[in-house]
Each structure stands twice: as C-alpha cells, then as structure tokens.
Design an enzyme around this catalytic site. Sequence first.
Site, PDB file in Angstrom:
ATOM      1  N   CYS A  22       0.809  -1.221   0.000  1.00 14.81           N
ATOM      2  CA  CYS A  22       0.000   0.000   0.000  1.00 14.81           C
ATOM      3  C   CYS A  22       0.842   1.272   0.000  1.00 14.81           C
ATOM      4  O   CYS A  22       0.599   2.183  -0.791  1.00 14.81           O
ATOM      5  CB  CYS A  22      -1.012   0.000   1.148  1.00 14.81           C
ATOM      6  SG  CYS A  22      -0.341   0.112   2.815  1.00 14.81           S
TER       7      CYS A  22
ATOM      8  N   HIS B 268      -2.997   1.331   7.022  1.00 11.54           N
ATOM      9  CA  HIS B 268      -3.263   1.114   5.596  1.00 11.54           C
ATOM     10  C   HIS B 268      -3.562   2.457   4.952  1.00 11.54           C
ATOM     11  O   HIS B 268      -4.142   3.349   5.579  1.00 11.54           O
ATOM     12  CB  HIS B 268      -4.442   0.158   5.408  1.00 11.54           C
ATOM     13  CG  HIS B 268      -4.625  -0.280   3.993  1.00 11.54           C
ATOM     14  ND1 HIS B 268      -3.696  -1.054   3.325  1.00 11.54           N
ATOM     15  CD2 HIS B 268      -5.619  -0.035   3.096  1.00 11.54           C
ATOM     16  CE1 HIS B 268      -4.117  -1.280   2.094  1.00 11.54           C
ATOM     17  NE2 HIS B 268      -5.282  -0.675   1.920  1.00 11.54           N
TER      18      HIS B 268
ATOM     19  N   HIS C  53      -6.009   1.185  -3.890  1.00 14.49           N
ATOM     20  CA  HIS C  53      -5.038   0.735  -2.887  1.00 14.49           C
ATOM     21  C   HIS C  53      -4.510  -0.645  -3.248  1.00 14.49           C
ATOM     22  O   HIS C  53      -5.060  -1.321  -4.118  1.00 14.49           O
ATOM     23  CB  HIS C  53      -5.685   0.715  -1.492  1.00 14.49           C
ATOM     24  CG  HIS C  53      -6.773  -0.304  -1.352  1.00 14.49           C
ATOM     25  ND1 HIS C  53      -6.760  -1.265  -0.377  1.00 14.49           N
ATOM     26  CD2 HIS C  53      -7.910  -0.522  -2.065  1.00 14.49           C
ATOM     27  CE1 HIS C  53      -7.843  -2.021  -0.478  1.00 14.49           C
ATOM     28  NE2 HIS C  53      -8.554  -1.592  -1.503  1.00 14.49           N
TER      29      HIS C  53
END
Length: 188
Positions: free
Chosen positions: A88, A140, A152
């Site tokens: 990510c 994240h 993502h």
Amino acid sequence: FRSTVVTLHWHAANDPGWPTMRRTLCKKLGLIALTLVVSACASLRFSSLPNFNEDVSVGLEDYSIAAIGLVGVPYTYGGNTPKGGFDCSGLIRYVYQKVGRINIPRTTQEMGRYGESLGNQAPAPGDLVFFNTQGDAYSHVGIYVGQGRFVHAPSSGGTVRLEKITTNYWSSRYTEARRVAQAVSTTH
C-alpha cells in the site's frame, strides 16, 4: 450505595490511614475518568466520516488517474514498482513520485504525519485516505479518486484495486484523509 457512603464516613472518622486511602481512591477514580474521556475522544475521531458523496476538486486529479492506471498490478510486500508489484505505501510513494516528483515517506505511519489533515472535510481526488486495519490508526493507505472510491494495494495474493470507501469494512476502519501534494507544492 448507602452502605458504601456509611462505610466511607466510618473510615473518615475512625481510621488513621483514611487520608492515604482517600488520596489513592481519588487518584484511581481520576485515572478511570481520564481513561473514559480519552476512549470516547478516540472513538469519535474514527467514527465520524466525511461526506464522500460530495464532489471536491483541488487540482490533484492526475494523482488519482495515475493510481487508477495501476489497478491490477500484483500486491508484493515491500513492492514499489509496477514491474515488481506494490504494497500500500509503495503504491502511494510511486504515484506521488511519478506524477508530482514528490518524495514522501515510505511507511504508512510516516505518511500519516505528512501533509495536512482534512478533518471531517470531504477528500478530493489525489488525497490520501488512511485506515486502521491492524490496530494502528495509520496501518493502511490508499489514494482517493472521487465518488466515494479509492485505489489501494490491499493484501498478499491480491492486486491493486479500486474500491468503495463506504462499504462496511472500509468505512468502519477509516481514520482520516490527508492532503499531501498541496502541502508539499506550497513549500517548494
């Protein structure tokens, strides 16, 4: 409750150690109250969502377009190129370097301290969106692309993908959005 009050009155009148017990009791009650207040504030921060249906533009659409162009690239832990795959934060760093020549931090936690927090403002395409997926507010990150969607690199075995931020999974883990490109471009 009444028996507790009577017991406390008895201690106050008859127990020479009462002042010490009283101070200890007050400290513990104060600590409990502080813990409750901090817990309430933390839960409020993560539970209030911006209006993702609001269309906002701040001229950063090139970042979201570049991110959308990487949909389908395999997830690779530590990855930071289309050929080698992305995790990510590697995806974010690659897009920001490619589009704006902006060298942002490598880890999600460091990115969470970078740029300007949008608070409850709706994010614009190109803004970073952060999620608590592993017990940390900044575990994240993705790039917001508008209309309640973000790009993502989610996890092992997956690929870079486009998802709705308003699904139960993502909205319940949403931390905040940050504007990185504008903050950097105004300081150079």
